[in-house]
Design a protein around this motif. Structure first.
Motif, PDB file in Angstrom:
ATOM      1  N   ARG A 148      10.120 -46.222  -3.846  1.00 14.54           N
ATOM      2  CA  ARG A 148      11.486 -46.735  -3.980  1.00 14.54           C
ATOM      3  C   ARG A 148      11.540 -48.101  -3.331  1.00 14.54           C
ATOM      4  O   ARG A 148      11.091 -48.274  -2.196  1.00 14.54           O
ATOM      5  CB  ARG A 148      12.478 -45.799  -3.317  1.00 14.54           C
ATOM      6  N   VAL A 149      12.070 -49.067  -4.052  1.00 13.34           N
ATOM      7  CA  VAL A 149      12.179 -50.428  -3.549  1.00 13.34           C
ATOM      8  C   VAL A 149      13.624 -50.892  -3.640  1.00 13.34           C
ATOM      9  O   VAL A 149      14.403 -50.384  -4.438  1.00 13.34           O
ATOM     10  CB  VAL A 149      11.280 -51.415  -4.328  1.00 13.34           C
ATOM     11  N   ARG A 150      13.951 -51.842  -2.812  1.00 12.19           N
ATOM     12  CA  ARG A 150      15.264 -52.494  -2.873  1.00 12.19           C
ATOM     13  C   ARG A 150      15.035 -53.986  -2.925  1.00 12.19           C
ATOM     14  O   ARG A 150      14.262 -54.526  -2.132  1.00 12.19           O
ATOM     15  CB  ARG A 150      16.108 -52.148  -1.659  1.00 12.19           C
ATOM     16  N   VAL A 151      15.689 -54.653  -3.854  1.00  8.71           N
ATOM     17  CA  VAL A 151      15.616 -56.109  -3.919  1.00  8.71           C
ATOM     18  C   VAL A 151      16.550 -56.647  -2.849  1.00  8.71           C
ATOM     19  O   VAL A 151      17.751 -56.372  -2.855  1.00  8.71           O
ATOM     20  CB  VAL A 151      16.010 -56.621  -5.311  1.00  8.71           C
ATOM     21  N   VAL A 152      15.979 -57.388  -1.911  1.00 12.75           N
ATOM     22  CA  VAL A 152      16.754 -57.910  -0.792  1.00 12.75           C
ATOM     23  C   VAL A 152      17.296 -59.293  -1.114  1.00 12.75           C
ATOM     24  O   VAL A 152      18.439 -59.621  -0.811  1.00 12.75           O
ATOM     25  CB  VAL A 152      15.882 -57.961   0.483  1.00 12.75           C
ATOM     26  N   GLN A 153      16.459 -60.107  -1.755  1.00 16.88           N
ATOM     27  CA  GLN A 153      16.842 -61.497  -1.990  1.00 16.88           C
ATOM     28  C   GLN A 153      16.079 -62.043  -3.185  1.00 16.88           C
ATOM     29  O   GLN A 153      14.948 -61.659  -3.438  1.00 16.88           O
ATOM     30  CB  GLN A 153      16.504 -62.321  -0.745  1.00 16.88           C
TER      31      GLN A 153
ATOM     32  N   VAL B 228      12.347 -61.034  -2.650  1.00 19.53           N
ATOM     33  CA  VAL B 228      11.997 -60.364  -1.402  1.00 19.53           C
ATOM     34  C   VAL B 228      12.418 -58.923  -1.617  1.00 19.53           C
ATOM     35  O   VAL B 228      13.560 -58.644  -1.991  1.00 19.53           O
ATOM     36  CB  VAL B 228      12.722 -60.973  -0.188  1.00 19.53           C
ATOM     37  N   VAL B 229      11.469 -58.009  -1.445  1.00 14.85           N
ATOM     38  CA  VAL B 229      11.756 -56.597  -1.664  1.00 14.85           C
ATOM     39  C   VAL B 229      11.525 -55.817  -0.371  1.00 14.85           C
ATOM     40  O   VAL B 229      10.729 -56.212   0.475  1.00 14.85           O
ATOM     41  CB  VAL B 229      10.891 -55.997  -2.802  1.00 14.85           C
TER      42      VAL B 229
ATOM     43  N   PRO C 279      19.800 -58.788  -6.365  1.00 19.47           N
ATOM     44  CA  PRO C 279      19.850 -58.458  -4.944  1.00 19.47           C
ATOM     45  C   PRO C 279      20.712 -57.217  -4.690  1.00 19.47           C
ATOM     46  O   PRO C 279      21.792 -57.067  -5.262  1.00 19.47           O
ATOM     47  CB  PRO C 279      20.471 -59.700  -4.312  1.00 19.47           C
ATOM     48  N   GLY C 280      20.205 -56.321  -3.878  1.00 17.76           N
ATOM     49  CA  GLY C 280      20.901 -55.078  -3.557  1.00 17.76           C
ATOM     50  C   GLY C 280      20.538 -53.933  -4.478  1.00 17.76           C
ATOM     51  O   GLY C 280      20.916 -52.793  -4.211  1.00 17.76           O
ATOM     52  N   ALA C 281      19.810 -54.217  -5.555  1.00 17.11           N
ATOM     53  CA  ALA C 281      19.441 -53.160  -6.503  1.00 17.11           C
ATOM     54  C   ALA C 281      18.355 -52.269  -5.929  1.00 17.11           C
ATOM     55  O   ALA C 281      17.424 -52.740  -5.292  1.00 17.11           O
ATOM     56  CB  ALA C 281      18.967 -53.780  -7.812  1.00 17.11           C
ATOM     57  N   ASP C 282      18.501 -50.978  -6.150  1.00 15.02           N
ATOM     58  CA  ASP C 282      17.480 -49.994  -5.772  1.00 15.02           C
ATOM     59  C   ASP C 282      16.759 -49.554  -7.033  1.00 15.02           C
ATOM     60  O   ASP C 282      17.389 -49.395  -8.087  1.00 15.02           O
ATOM     61  CB  ASP C 282      18.108 -48.776  -5.105  1.00 15.02           C
TER      62      ASP C 282
END
Length: 91
Positions: A37-42, A50-51, A8-11
């Motif tokens: 570009r994606v970010r892992v939210v959860q 959840v991205v 989580p929080g990784a880009d």
């Protein structure tokens, strides 16, 4: 590395999407394609993610996330809120 290994929080930037044509097409429609570009939210209890892609959020099951190759990136910089000092005219 695959998207499933991102916490989580990784880009990350998508390198490739190795899915069946129909699923890959749907992921492409959602914006999950090479270069995105994606970010892992959860991370979910079952291992899914959840991205975030821009302002959009969607869930991926663990099997799908493992087939998305990514490379880690730095978080996008927030717009600067500082102002430059005022200049004075010495003439």
């Amino acid at each position: 590395m695959d998207l499933c290994t991102c916490g989580p929080g990784a880009d990350a930037r998508v390198v490739s999407v190795d899915l069946d044509d129909a699923v890959r097409h749907r992921m492409h429609e959602l914006g999950l394609r090479p270069g995105a570009r994606v970010r892992v939210v959860q991370r979910t209890v079952a291992g899914g993610l959840v991205v975030a892609l821009g302002a959009d959020r969607f869930g991926l099951d663990a099997a799908t996330a493992r087939r998305v190759e990514v490379e880690a990136t730095q978080p996008a910089a927030a717009p600067s809120t500082t102002t430059s000092p005022a200049t004075t005219d010495a003439s």
